[in-house]
Scaffold this motif. Structure first.
Motif, mmCIF file in Angstrom:
data_model
loop_
_atom_site.group_PDB
_atom_site.id
_atom_site.type_symbol
_atom_site.label_atom_id
_atom_site.label_comp_id
_atom_site.label_asym_id
_atom_site.label_seq_id
_atom_site.Cartn_x
_atom_site.Cartn_y
_atom_site.Cartn_z
ATOM 1 N N ARG A 1 -2.704 10.696 6.247
ATOM 2 C CA ARG A 1 -3.104 10.512 4.841
ATOM 3 C C ARG A 1 -4.170 9.425 4.805
ATOM 4 N NH1 ARG A 1 -4.485 11.256 0.062
ATOM 5 N NH2 ARG A 1 -3.553 10.082 -1.635
ATOM 6 N N THR A 2 -5.349 9.733 4.243
ATOM 7 C CA THR A 2 -6.493 8.824 4.277
ATOM 8 C C THR A 2 -6.814 8.301 2.881
ATOM 9 O OG1 THR A 2 -7.372 10.033 6.161
ATOM 10 C CG2 THR A 2 -8.897 8.597 4.990
ATOM 11 N N VAL A 3 -6.973 6.991 2.788
ATOM 12 C CA VAL A 3 -7.362 6.331 1.547
ATOM 13 C C VAL A 3 -8.491 5.370 1.885
ATOM 14 C CG1 VAL A 3 -6.621 4.802 -0.315
ATOM 15 C CG2 VAL A 3 -5.037 6.519 0.587
ATOM 16 N N ASN A 4 -9.620 5.511 1.216
ATOM 17 C CA ASN A 4 -10.799 4.667 1.450
ATOM 18 C C ASN A 4 -11.184 4.623 2.933
ATOM 19 O OD1 ASN A 4 -11.035 4.042 -1.268
ATOM 20 N ND2 ASN A 4 -9.713 2.255 -1.090
ATOM 21 N N GLY A 5 -11.116 5.764 3.610
ATOM 22 C CA GLY A 5 -11.545 5.870 4.999
ATOM 23 C C GLY A 5 -10.534 5.368 6.015
ATOM 24 N N ARG A 6 -9.356 4.938 5.583
ATOM 25 C CA ARG A 6 -8.349 4.415 6.508
ATOM 26 C C ARG A 6 -7.094 5.273 6.424
ATOM 27 N NH1 ARG A 6 -8.023 -1.475 5.746
ATOM 28 N NH2 ARG A 6 -9.751 -1.417 7.196
ATOM 29 N N THR A 7 -6.608 5.707 7.582
ATOM 30 C CA THR A 7 -5.398 6.531 7.590
ATOM 31 C C THR A 7 -4.167 5.644 7.385
ATOM 32 O OG1 THR A 7 -5.017 6.343 9.964
ATOM 33 C CG2 THR A 7 -6.457 8.157 9.216
ATOM 34 N N ALA A 8 -3.066 6.296 7.059
ATOM 35 C CA ALA A 8 -1.815 5.563 6.872
ATOM 36 C C ALA A 8 -1.400 4.879 8.170
ATOM 37 C CB ALA A 8 -0.717 6.512 6.386
ATOM 38 N N ALA A 9 -1.648 5.525 9.300
ATOM 39 C CA ALA A 9 -1.297 4.923 10.593
ATOM 40 C C ALA A 9 -2.108 3.649 10.833
ATOM 41 C CB ALA A 9 -1.528 5.928 11.718
ATOM 42 N N GLU A 10 -3.392 3.679 10.492
ATOM 43 C CA GLU A 10 -4.231 2.479 10.647
ATOM 44 C C GLU A 10 -3.783 1.379 9.689
ATOM 45 O OE1 GLU A 10 -8.341 4.801 11.940
ATOM 46 O OE2 GLU A 10 -7.979 4.296 9.834
ATOM 47 N N ALA A 11 -3.465 1.746 8.459
ATOM 48 C CA ALA A 11 -2.986 0.762 7.474
ATOM 49 C C ALA A 11 -1.670 0.143 7.921
ATOM 50 C CB ALA A 11 -2.820 1.422 6.111
ATOM 51 N N TYR A 12 -0.816 0.955 8.514
ATOM 52 C CA TYR A 12 0.461 0.432 9.009
ATOM 53 C C TYR A 12 0.235 -0.591 10.125
ATOM 54 C CZ TYR A 12 5.149 0.179 10.896
ATOM 55 O OH TYR A 12 6.360 -0.286 11.332
ATOM 56 N N ARG A 13 -0.663 -0.267 11.058
ATOM 57 C CA ARG A 13 -0.942 -1.202 12.161
ATOM 58 C C ARG A 13 -1.543 -2.515 11.661
ATOM 59 N NH1 ARG A 13 -1.773 3.642 14.997
ATOM 60 N NH2 ARG A 13 -3.964 3.812 14.482
ATOM 61 N N LEU A 14 -2.344 -2.460 10.588
ATOM 62 C CA LEU A 14 -2.939 -3.686 10.038
ATOM 63 C C LEU A 14 -1.903 -4.550 9.332
ATOM 64 C CD1 LEU A 14 -6.306 -2.357 8.578
ATOM 65 C CD2 LEU A 14 -6.007 -3.915 10.494
ATOM 66 N N THR A 15 -0.993 -3.937 8.617
ATOM 67 C CA THR A 15 -0.037 -4.711 7.826
ATOM 68 C C THR A 15 1.270 -5.004 8.554
ATOM 69 O OG1 THR A 15 0.781 -2.687 6.771
ATOM 70 C CG2 THR A 15 -0.965 -3.890 5.633
ATOM 71 N N HIS A 16 1.519 -4.305 9.646
ATOM 72 C CA HIS A 16 2.736 -4.511 10.440
ATOM 73 C C HIS A 16 2.378 -4.622 11.909
ATOM 74 C CE1 HIS A 16 4.027 -2.469 6.753
ATOM 75 N NE2 HIS A 16 5.086 -3.231 6.852
ATOM 76 N N PRO A 17 1.674 -5.705 12.293
ATOM 77 C CA PRO A 17 1.253 -5.839 13.690
ATOM 78 C C PRO A 17 2.459 -6.006 14.619
ATOM 79 C CG PRO A 17 0.793 -7.842 12.503
ATOM 80 C CD PRO A 17 1.291 -6.845 11.496
ATOM 81 N N ASN B 1 0.802 -1.230 0.000
ATOM 82 C CA ASN B 1 0.000 0.000 0.000
ATOM 83 C C ASN B 1 0.831 1.274 0.000
ATOM 84 O OD1 ASN B 1 -2.566 -1.302 0.083
ATOM 85 N ND2 ASN B 1 -2.168 -1.799 2.222
ATOM 86 N N HIS B 2 2.131 1.149 -0.106
ATOM 87 C CA HIS B 2 3.024 2.318 -0.039
ATOM 88 C C HIS B 2 2.606 3.412 -1.024
ATOM 89 C CE1 HIS B 2 6.734 4.642 0.282
ATOM 90 N NE2 HIS B 2 6.743 4.663 -1.030
ATOM 91 N N HIS B 3 2.388 3.040 -2.277
ATOM 92 C CA HIS B 3 2.079 4.055 -3.296
ATOM 93 C C HIS B 3 0.756 4.764 -3.023
ATOM 94 C CE1 HIS B 3 -0.384 0.749 -4.752
ATOM 95 N NE2 HIS B 3 -1.048 1.628 -5.468
ATOM 96 N N ALA B 4 -0.200 4.060 -2.443
ATOM 97 C CA ALA B 4 -1.511 4.665 -2.190
ATOM 98 C C ALA B 4 -1.438 5.722 -1.091
ATOM 99 C CB ALA B 4 -2.520 3.591 -1.812
ATOM 100 N N TYR B 5 -0.561 5.518 -0.117
ATOM 101 C CA TYR B 5 -0.457 6.434 1.018
ATOM 102 C C TYR B 5 0.709 7.413 0.881
ATOM 103 C CZ TYR B 5 -4.012 3.736 3.414
ATOM 104 O OH TYR B 5 -5.194 3.143 3.756
ATOM 105 N N ALA B 6 1.357 7.429 -0.255
ATOM 106 C CA ALA B 6 2.528 8.288 -0.444
ATOM 107 C C ALA B 6 2.131 9.726 -0.748
ATOM 108 C CB ALA B 6 3.398 7.755 -1.578
ATOM 109 N N LEU B 7 2.923 10.646 -0.230
ATOM 110 C CA LEU B 7 2.848 12.057 -0.592
ATOM 111 C C LEU B 7 4.149 12.387 -1.306
ATOM 112 C CD1 LEU B 7 1.500 13.616 2.724
ATOM 113 C CD2 LEU B 7 0.222 13.137 0.626
ATOM 114 N N TYR B 8 4.091 13.334 -2.203
ATOM 115 C CA TYR B 8 5.276 13.696 -2.972
ATOM 116 C C TYR B 8 5.589 15.172 -2.778
ATOM 117 C CZ TYR B 8 3.892 9.351 -5.149
ATOM 118 O OH TYR B 8 3.518 8.057 -5.354
ATOM 119 N N VAL B 9 6.810 15.449 -2.410
ATOM 120 C CA VAL B 9 7.296 16.824 -2.365
ATOM 121 C C VAL B 9 7.967 17.044 -3.704
ATOM 122 C CG1 VAL B 9 8.838 18.438 -1.231
ATOM 123 C CG2 VAL B 9 7.561 16.778 0.123
ATOM 124 N N GLN B 10 7.380 17.916 -4.494
ATOM 125 C CA GLN B 10 7.789 18.058 -5.887
ATOM 126 C C GLN B 10 8.271 19.460 -6.202
ATOM 127 O OE1 GLN B 10 5.240 15.915 -8.508
ATOM 128 N NE2 GLN B 10 5.569 17.345 -10.185
#
Length: 133
Positions: A115-131, A57-66
């Motif tokens: 950063r929120t994608v489909n109602g889930r923040t990056a912090a929540e996604a991290y906790r789900l994929t890296h328990p 999910n890295h690309h979905a939650y990524a921000l870019y400083v451009q």
């Protein structure tokens, strides 16, 4: 098969000479080519994400400083941060711009966990994929 003597393959240069083409003499590599300017590399985009680069999910939650012509902006690939209250705009001309890269990276680091994608923040996604154990 015919009984032809084996011979090594010809290089393109040898083939051209055998066919009568005009071939320039080979140039010796000196390690320095004064005719070429020095190659430069410029970083124009930095990826900021709470999720590690190998996470699915890295690309979905990524921000870019451009890098932009007039400074640095923060984008998610479609919208741009437009003000300090973390509002977003699709119009790149309304984007919040930073003169210094470090300032833009600091705000992007601050925004990355929320950063929120489909109602889930990056912090929540991290906790789900890296328990944690």
């Amino acid at each position: 098969m015919t009984d032809q003597p084996a011979r090594p393959a010809m290089t393109i240069r040898e083939t051209r000479i055998a066919l009568g083409h005009k071939v320039e003499p080979a140039r010796q590599a000196t390690g320095q080519d004064d005719a070429r300017p020095e190659v430069t590399v410029t970083a124009t985009r930095y990826t900021v994400s709470l999720l590690p680069a190998d996470d699915i999910n890295h690309h979905a939650y990524a921000l870019y400083v451009q890098r932009r012509p007039d400074g640095w902006g923060i984008t998610d690939g479609a919208a741009w941060v437009s003000d300090w209250q973390h509002r977003w705009t699709l119009d790149s001309y309304d984007a919040l711009l930073f003169a210094e890269l470090d300032d833009a990276l600091a705000l992007a680091r601050h925004l990355a966990p929320s950063r929120t994608v489909n109602g889930r923040t990056a912090a929540e996604a991290y906790r789900l994929t890296h328990p944690t154990t």
